[in-house]
Design a protein around this motif. Structure first.
Motif: not given
Length: 169
Positions: A65, A68-70, A72
């Motif tokens: 997670r 994935q945030e990075k 995005m």
């Protein structure tokens, strides 16, 4: 002193400097736009191995997670860079256009036409750069002109006014 022979040893340092320098048009570093991460020197790099993940007590889902945030944020950074680049381009064109004074041509005015290198009239280094004189037959919108020869033969092809200059007798 044979420094030029060891260029391959200095290439990695040169590339690091190039990729980590802030670019004026985008306001970002190439490293950030390409890889989505800030540059870290090797001492700061933490490799997320199984041992590191266990010590940090992160489970796989939490680690995924975070990655994935990075990822995005990369698109957001790239869009910021595009906006910054557009603002930079506008500032540069405004600064340039302040100094530009467009020439106004009127029908009946005598002008010279630039000879471009790809034209058959371009005969070499010492040949003239301009040909003519011509008479402005008609002024079109957007800075285009229709020229006529001195014997009143009208050209069918419009020419950009950037390739024209006034002819003074």
């Amino acid at each position: 002193m044979d420094n030029h022979r060891q260029w391959h040893e200095k290439l990695s340092f040169t590339l690091l400097g190039y990729r980590t320098t802030m670019r004026t048009p985008t306001g970002e570093m190439l490293q950030m736009l390409l890889y989505g991460t800030e540059v870290m020197i090797p001492v700061e790099v933490e490799i997320p191995s199984l041992r590191v993940i266990q010590e940090a007590k992160l489970d796989d889902a939490e680690w995924i997670r975070g990655r994935q945030e990075k990822l995005m944020l990369i698109d957001e950074k790239r869009m910021d860079a595009v906006c910054h680049d557009q603002l930079y381009q506008n500032r540069m064109s405004n600064a340039f256009n302040k100094k530009v004074k467009p020439w106004q041509f009127t029908p009946g005015q005598l002008v010279l036409k630039k000879i471009f290198p790809h034209q058959e009239e371009a005969k070499g280094k010492y040949a003239p750069n301009w040909q003519g004189p011509y008479v402005v037959y008609r002024v079109l919108s957007g800075g285009a002109l229709i020229l006529a020869e001195m014997d009143k033969r009208v050209s069918t092809k419009p020419i950009n006014s950037d390739a024209i200059k006034r002819y003074y007798i």
